[in-house]
Enzyme design. Structure first.
Site, PDB file in Angstrom:
ATOM      1  N   GLU A 332       0.836  -1.198   0.000  1.00  0.00           N
ATOM      2  CA  GLU A 332       0.000   0.000   0.000  1.00  0.00           C
ATOM      3  C   GLU A 332       0.872   1.249   0.000  1.00  0.00           C
ATOM      4  O   GLU A 332       1.733   1.401   0.874  1.00  0.00           O
ATOM      5  CB  GLU A 332      -0.897   0.027   1.241  1.00  0.00           C
ATOM      6  N   CYS A 333       0.650   2.136  -0.931  1.00  0.00           N
ATOM      7  CA  CYS A 333       1.252   3.462  -0.969  1.00  0.00           C
ATOM      8  C   CYS A 333       2.773   3.392  -0.816  1.00  0.00           C
ATOM      9  O   CYS A 333       3.479   3.029  -1.752  1.00  0.00           O
ATOM     10  CB  CYS A 333       0.605   4.356   0.082  1.00  0.00           C
ATOM     11  N   GLY A 334       3.319   3.697   0.342  1.00  0.00           N
ATOM     12  CA  GLY A 334       4.760   3.630   0.539  1.00  0.00           C
ATOM     13  C   GLY A 334       5.322   2.259   0.246  1.00  0.00           C
ATOM     14  O   GLY A 334       6.451   2.126  -0.245  1.00  0.00           O
TER      15      GLY A 334
END
Length: 461
Positions: A332-334
């Site tokens: 997720e994301c990072g």
């Protein structure tokens, strides 16, 4: 049902000092030997980290978009059952909800849970106007019970006395204390919010000393009196982390200063689905734990640790090899940014990343993506056949600048009305900018467990 103390800490506007005051209140309550459970309204990951530092217990997000009203009630019931005091930190202003409405606001959640509100008032540069603001907050919605207020950023004891003296008689009893303006209480800000507890340059001891001094004038006994009965404690239908038998597969979860954005309810849901959760630190040079069957790379600030992440070539190699073998990896994301070929920071310096996904990512100070999302998988994935739906949020200042694969994981619709395709599915690697809230998605998580079982058990090395 026994009734215990519980309340929402809200404010007239964002930046009034809710995080500071909540931390001080939590510390004072814990010092009394009370069992305290903290909550955070909204999708924020950072404030719950500061809560946990003080209480020693996970802080739970309550978000109407991602969880629904029933889900918010369920989560509060479940996590407050062992608490003598439940403290819910709001986001934004008391009546500020989604898209300019009151939905999801602190007032909405307070009424949903039957909790009173303690209002933080930033009184720097004010005296008599404090009463006008407090009266306005009380009268705007009579269904919201404001049990008290805390004066924040007073200039001196004299200033605090002037404010109280200027209040109408009916409002004076609401004042539970005052907190003097003190820069040592401030948490440094950076892009996308406050500095996380892991990166805060002040030590935990120094933060505690500052909070102790600032909270000395708060009337905690009266706070407990006016909010007692504010939380009905019911026996939860599901015990926390209960498993049907032993864990079936091992999930390696990246947990360090770069990867620190996880909803506690997600972690519990993963355990209940059959995962054994094992933490590891990419920043500190860890490889995958022995026996890893699947990997979860959460969000955070990989751009702050790009040098350390780029230097961990052993982990990068393991992830590439295991992904090629079919091991499920969810990011997720990072976490997705780390799986990329490269990450370019705000300074323009390009860093090599894990190279699991054929994409390149760059930070962009002129860009901000922030909204809630509803996602639907486009094709079969580790989460099941195509068409699996979930809710979540995006909040990032980076872009995918180059990719050898088209977005193929999710069809996305946002809270602002936009629709687009997002995320990448390469083999059993699923990654996107979306932070999903997984509580209640038991079928989706069980499928993830089955996918990990089918990929076979591996050994790091």
């Amino acid at each position: 049902m026994p009734r215990r103390a519980g309340f929402v800490v809200a404010a007239s506007h964002s930046g009034a000092g809710k995080t500071t005051v909540t931390a001080i209140v939590l510390r004072r309550l814990c010092q009394r030997g009370l069992a305290v459970r903290s909550f955070k309204i909204g999708p924020d990951f950072i404030d719950p980290g500061y809560h946990r530092e003080i209480t020693g217990r996970p802080s739970i997000n309550l978000d109407v978009w991602m969880m629904g009203v029933a889900g918010v009630r369920r989560a509060f019931r479940r996590w407050s059952q062992d608490a003598e005091v439940s403290v819910v930190e709001a986001m934004g202003g008391l009546y500020d909800g989604m898209n300019g409405t009151g939905r999801g606001s602190a007032a909405h959640v307070a009424k949903t849970l039957g909790l009173p509100v303690v209002v933080v008032l930033d009184v720097w540069g004010m005296t008599g106007t404090t009463g006008a603001i407090l009266e306005g907050l009380r009268s705007f919605d009579r269904g919201v019970r404001i049990a008290g207020c805390i004066l924040n950023r007073v200039g001196s004891r004299t200033h605090a006395d002037m404010i109280v003296d200027a209040l109408p008689r009916r409002l004076k009893p609401l004042v539970l204390g005052a907190i003097t303006q003190d820069q040592s209480l401030a948490v440094q800000e950076r892009h996308l919010g406050l500095v996380t507890v892991d990166e805060n340059r002040a030590s935990e001891r120094d933060r505690g000393l500052a909070q102790d001094e600032a909270g000395a004038e708060l009337d905690i006994e009266r706070l407990l009196t006016v909010t007692r009965g504010g939380a009905a404690v019911e026996s939860a239908s599901v015990k926390l982390g209960r498993l049907r038998g032993q864990p079936r597969v091992r999930l390696a979860v990246a947990r360090d200063a770069a990867f620190c954005f996880y909803y506690e309810e997600n972690l519990v849901a993963l355990r209940e689905a059959g995962f054994e959760l094992v933490s590891f630190s990419p920043v500190r040079g860890d490889g995958l734990p022995d026996g890893t069957d699947a990997v979860y790379l959460g969000g955070g600030y990989p751009e702050r640790f790009a040098v350390e992440l780029g230097a961990n070539r052993g982990l990068a190699r393991q992830l590439r090899e295991r992904a090629q073998e079919g091991m499920p990896v969810y990011a997720e994301c990072g976490g997705m940014m780390y799986l990329a070929r490269s990450l370019t920071g705000f300074d323009g310096v390009r860093h090599r990343m894990a190279g699991v996904l054929p994409i390149d990512v760059a930070m962009d100070s002129g860009y901000l993506s922030i909204h809630y999302v509803r996602v639907r998988t486009r094709v079969a994935s580790p989460f099941g056949d195509g068409g699996v739906e979930a809710l979540g949020q995006e909040f990032h200042q980076s872009r995918v600048t180059a990719a050898d694969v088209e977005p193929n994981l999710f069809d996305v619709s946002t809270s602002t009305g936009a629709s687009y395709r997002a995320g990448y599915l390469v083999g059993n690697v699923a990654a996107s900018y979306v932070h999903l809230h997984l509580a209640g998605r038991s079928r989706m998580l069980r499928q993830w467990v089955r996918c990990a079982e089918g990929a076979g058990r591996g050994v790091s090395g």
